[in-house]
Design a protein around this motif. Structure first.
Motif: not given
Length: 323
Positions: A147-176
């Motif tokens: 995050x120190x070297x990643x542009x804020x907009x890229x971080x925010x889009x990565x977070x949005x993408x991860x949020x969408x992935x986490x909305x499918x409950x079986x994906x959460x364990x993989x993310x962890x």
């Protein structure tokens, strides 16, 4: 419409040209068309552009990579099915994101992360298939780690993408398992950029809703960090406080007795004041989740002064709207 089809067909034919300049010029035009004229998006997909665009994501030419990634992002808005069903597209997107700190163009990385978010935003149809692409999930998590070297907009889009992935409950364990929890909490603790903490806690609230999160939260003292966000003296935004409440509730629901005890212990007078603030000033859904938390722990456990105003917000799908 026929004129648009002829124009698109001509541009797509140029994507296989031996001349890099010709290819780049065609990519630029397709990018502009797909951005400014939504009618052209399905036409571009039907003309066979998607395989060429995906292949271009592997290019060492940043202009080519950037325009191809941006065009795919535009197509993802209203031509999701042909994009996802085209073989190799998700792998190409994973390639761009995976090389975010080395060979990939920063603009292309941002567009690729935004494409994942776009694909998952309006429908749950693609959340299982995207979440099954471990390379994509790992690469998105790695953007957060850097995050120190990643542009804020890229971080925010990565977070949005991860949020969408986490909305499918079986994906959460993989993310962890792929390390999302320490990466998320590092953002909360160390990154104070506008909007980052809010979006990060929204993802935390979702990922908390799986059994595997309990131990991962314990390793980073996550419950304590969330409780700190509820301390009014920290000045956390209402969104962050609602997300913290949501995460604690989801964690207690899914984590077992030891996690419930840890959450109960964290709900001190200081944290209870933050819960009261959410109840008094938060969203309707936040207030409803607070009531659920009180049912789970009882009034006395949430607030020593037995205030009936203690309320929490869940990290359910509603938090997605706040991005």
């Amino acid at each position: 419409m026929d004129e648009k089809r002829r124009t698109v067909a001509s541009l797509v034919s140029k994507l296989s040209s031996v001349s890099e300049r010709t290819r780049i010029d065609a990519l630029i035009e397709l990018r502009q068309m797909s951005k400014l004229d939504p009618e052209t998006r399905p036409i571009i997909a039907e003309a066979g552009a998607i395989p060429f665009l995906a292949e271009t994501l592997y290019s060492s030419s940043h202009p080519s990579q950037e325009n191809a990634a941006a065009t795919l992002l535009n197509l993802s808005i209203s031509a999701k099915e042909p994009l996802v069903s085209t073989r190799g597209v998700l792998d190409a997107i994973a390639h761009v994101i995976s090389h975010h700190s080395s060979s990939s163009s920063a603009s292309a990385v941002q567009s690729a992360a935004a494409t994942i978010h776009s694909l998952l935003a309006a429908t749950d149809d693609y959340r299982p298939s995207v979440g099954a692409k471990r390379d994509i999930v790992y690469a998105l998590v790695d953007i957060l780690r850097c995050h120190v070297s990643s542009p804020p907009r890229t971080i925010k889009d990565a977070l949005k993408a991860l949020f969408g992935i986490a909305l499918y409950p079986p994906n959460r364990a993989t993310m962890v398992h792929l390390g999302v929890i320490p990466a998320l909490f590092a953002l909360v603790v160390k990154d104070g950029r506008v909007g980052i903490v809010e979006d990060t806690t929204a993802v935390i609230a979702q990922v908390a809703g799986c059994e595997e999160s309990g131990e991962a939260f314990r390793k980073v003292a996550g419950v304590g960090v969330l409780a700190d966000l509820l301390d009014l003296s920290t000045g956390a935004s209402m969104r962050s406080k609602e997300n913290a409440v949501s995460a604690l509730l989801n964690l207690a629901r899914c984590g077992g007795e030891s996690v419930v005890a840890e959450v109960r212990e964290a709900l001190t007078d200081i944290a209870a004041n933050g819960i009261d603030d959410v109840e008094d000033n938060g969203s309707a859904k936040g207030k409803n989740k607070a009531k659920l938390l009180k049912v789970l722990f009882g009034d006395d456990d949430v607030n020593d002064d037995n205030s009936s105003n203690s309320v929490l917000s869940s990290g359910g799908g509603s938090q997605f709207d706040s991005f």
